[in-house]
Design an enzyme around this catalytic site. Structure first.
Site, PDB file in Angstrom:
ATOM      1  N   GLU A 120       0.805  -1.226   0.000  1.00 24.05           N
ATOM      2  CA  GLU A 120       0.000   0.000   0.000  1.00 24.05           C
ATOM      3  C   GLU A 120       0.833   1.268   0.000  1.00 24.05           C
ATOM      4  O   GLU A 120       0.286   2.357  -0.194  1.00 24.05           O
ATOM      5  CB  GLU A 120      -1.026   0.013   1.133  1.00 24.05           C
ATOM      6  N   ASN A 121       2.145   1.155   0.188  1.00 24.99           N
ATOM      7  CA  ASN A 121       2.977   2.352   0.047  1.00 24.99           C
ATOM      8  C   ASN A 121       3.214   2.732  -1.413  1.00 24.99           C
ATOM      9  O   ASN A 121       3.945   3.690  -1.685  1.00 24.99           O
ATOM     10  CB  ASN A 121       4.310   2.190   0.790  1.00 24.99           C
TER      11      ASN A 121
END
Lengths: 215, 233, 215, 233
Positions: free
Chosen positions: B46-47
């Site tokens: 998710e980064n």
């Protein structure tokens, strides 16, 4: 866009200012700007960021130096000092779901009043928030976020201030570059105009106010 | 096989070709080790990365290419990177086919608590609330019990991550789903009896008709003891 | 992602479907898909797009062929046939401010219920819409838009379906690629995996359902 | 100099170094021809381009590089391209320093109507509503009258583009601003008298104190007739 020395850039920031700081667990955080904030002991700051990183890294350095009054973040789990200061009452920690945080910052930069998201419904994250139904489904109204300054890390800046980010160091940086009154950029590489293809510019030059000159 | 690998391996059987999958930290991460042969899935971090690869060889780590915990990773050919708004657009917008997350508690309607223990652990929800609210399918990977107490409870005492029920809970003892909003035992792990699962579970547990049938047929062949019926216990 | 013939791709689209079609005055519109819609005489369609281009170009071809029941667009000024069909009552034209249209489509693809914008306040664009105050300023609640199909034009697709767009042919394409149940892509160039840098992928492969194979 | 060039040239004097500027079609486009020397401005085209350059040489047009009307343009070194959400994020989010738009009518409070004539011309608002609502500064470039009738009116009979007042109207006769929400004559174009502007204007027009003063001093030196006072007419 103007170029500026690191020291002068940070001198512009008054104590008590609200800063957006790019990065995700320290990756893509403009470390020289963070270090200079510590050196100049700029205190009473509010920081809007994904997380408070870890002690010794990125925003973690601001925590350790006790320069922060308030953080608006999605995660503090890798920084026990943040938790300690929170429990001691010296640091206000506003926790926001990560996707909501990203969109609220984007909304601030894109001239939207806020966002409508289902994230957080039925949890403590909905407390105090307006619920709005659209087509029969409930959403939380999460207001836009802006800051006085955005401290942005770019992989490449050209002489005009066009920015590109690299791999996972992009994260919140391009969103924050749109959402602050004054945008200060620290770039790993500064290149002549035209080196970056127009299609690969991720933040257009006109939104950048200051680019830190190489020391 | 240890409990964590057992859980991860079972969850990996849920992977299908072309799926976009997000794995939480801890046990969920291990799922990547058990991707079935000839199955290609996209792992999202998710980064801001799709196409997360394994840990780099010594000396090859790049500070700008990490997982959501800030640890160096590699990127597979065909990877893509993007900002955090796009990353959660993929999650919230229904483009994420599956997320696998750790859990502290799951209630008998499938609601997950996995982000804080009041007065003790307040790491922040990170992306967990978005993942549970937004992913097409949510699987919880966790131990069945903690300190001898069931983590599958009648009602969560910890703050919820979302009011959207998860789809599956996989523990070292069992696979539990939530059809019609009721915790339902779908499978037991190899060598575990229905009774053992029931005994280790605080939540009311319905035994799925398929499981009852297979157990009954096994019982008829003398393989196991006659189980309880397919009713809520 | 699967590759598919142009003809089969359009065969999937039923009459009466709602389509998002990329492009800005025809630039960045997947012309082969438009031509095939005309050839297969798919009628009664609703099209969400920036504009109806001009006769003989892009969405203008769908207008000329009288395949559209309704359009949701920001501009029809360069296509007199759109105006004629609108005045004749055979075509419903919903006009939406361009920035609002872009954000409504993005909201549909990003799982947001809608957007809050000040654009259109005090004009006919506010009719029938809910006004919401955030921090003392009024915004219109403009609901998210989604479609059954998105017809997307890319400059480059790799074998996995990762997409890049070029210059001003990008426009609505990446937004629409997120906002439809089925995403069909026509790419000018199809390249092996790894040819496009991860940082230059503008639409990640997993959101693409079908890529039109070269004829 | 023709009326359109006169208007464009005057507006170009409002350009400042580093500004991000969006020019509408028609007369506004001509402003690009009069950018003062040593002033670098970024021109945005709302179809997704900053750094719009002139029309390409014959044979050099690219179908993927056009202005908002779909006409081929070039891109200057340092240009950037982006999707439509970003394009209007720049506009709506207050990053656009100036937009120059054509006008059908401007009322005496500065509100602009420029996107439709009911029952006649319904092109759609395109980006006009976002531009007027979002730009830091809005300048209208238009002829003072149409078919002998003032386009600067007491009240717009045509549908408004926004309720946000514009900052400046530049015509071939005058420069009009809206301090305190009142149409105020700031300048007359070269050789045009205040009386001529007032006669051609339907809206109530305040004469700016600066203009009154300069006219009075010119009158004292015999250059012009004594004008009306600085009161609303």
């Amino acid at each position: 866009m103007r170029t500026i020395d690191l020291q002068d850039a940070v001198s512009m920031i008054p104590a008590g200012a609200t800063l957006m700081v790019g990065g995700f667990m320290g990756v893509g955080t403009p470390e020289p700007l963070v270090d200079e904030l510590v050196r100049q002991q700029k205190g009473d700051l509010t920081v809007i960021a994904n997380d408070t990183a870890a002690p010794g890294t990125g925003i973690g350095k601001l925590i350790t130096a006790k320069l922060l009054r308030r953080v608006i973040v999605s995660h503090i789990g890798l920084n026990p000092e943040t938790q300690q200061q929170m429990l001691a009452g010296s640091l206000q920690v506003d926790l926001v779901p990560q996707g909501t945080l990203a969109e609220r910052i984007r909304a601030g930069g894109f001239g939207l009043g806020g966002i409508l998201t289902a994230t957080g419904i039925g949890t403590v994250a909905e407390e105090g928030k307006q619920k709005i139904a659209v087509d029969g489904r409930d959403y939380l109204l999460e207001p836009a976020l802006r800051a006085d300054f955005a401290l942005v890390h770019a992989f490449i800046a050209d002489y005009l201030g066009n920015l590109s980010y690299v791999l996972t160091a992009r994260n919140f940086n391009p969103l924050m570059a749109m959402a602050a009154d004054i945008v200060i950029v620290q770039a790993e590489n500064i290149v002549p105009i035209g080196v970056v293809s127009p299609d690969h510019v991720m933040t257009p030059a006109p939104v950048v106010d200051y680019l830190i000159a190489k020391g | 096989m240890d409990a964590q690998s057992l859980i991860a391996k079972r969850i990996a059987q849920e992977l299908r070709n072309g799926m976009l999958v997000n794995l939480g930290i801890g046990v969920p991460t291990l799922v990547a080790n058990f991707v079935p042969k000839n199955t290609h899935v996209f792992f999202q971090s998710e980064n801001g990365l799709i196409g997360t690869g394994p840990v780099p060889e010594p000396g090859m780590a790049l500070p700008w290419l990490t997982d959501a915990g800030g640890k160096p990773v590699t990127a597979l050919p065909g990877a893509s990177t993007f900002d955090s708004a796009m990353s959660f657009g993929l999650i919230r917008g229904g483009h994420l086919d599956l997320t696998v997350l750790g859990g502290l508690q799951v209630d008998q309607h499938g609601r997950l608590a996995n982000w804080m223990v009041p007065g003790k652990m307040v790491p922040g929800m990170g992306g967990a609330m978005d993942l549970v609210a937004g992913a097409k399918r949510v699987i919880v990977a966790m131990h069945h019990t903690a300190k001898g107490r069931s983590k599958i409870v009648r009602e969560c005492s910890l703050p919820l991550t979302s009011d959207r029920p998860v789809d599956l809970v996989v523990t070292e003892l069992a696979v539990i789903g939530f059809p019609d909003g009721r915790a339902t035992l779908l499978e037991t792990q190899n060598g575990v009896t229905v009774e053992e699962v029931v005994a280790a579970t605080e939540a009311e547990l319905t035994i799925s008709p398929e499981l009852s049938k297979s157990i009954t047929s096994m019982a008829a062949s003398g393989a196991v003891e006659t189980p309880s019926t397919g009713e809520a216990i």
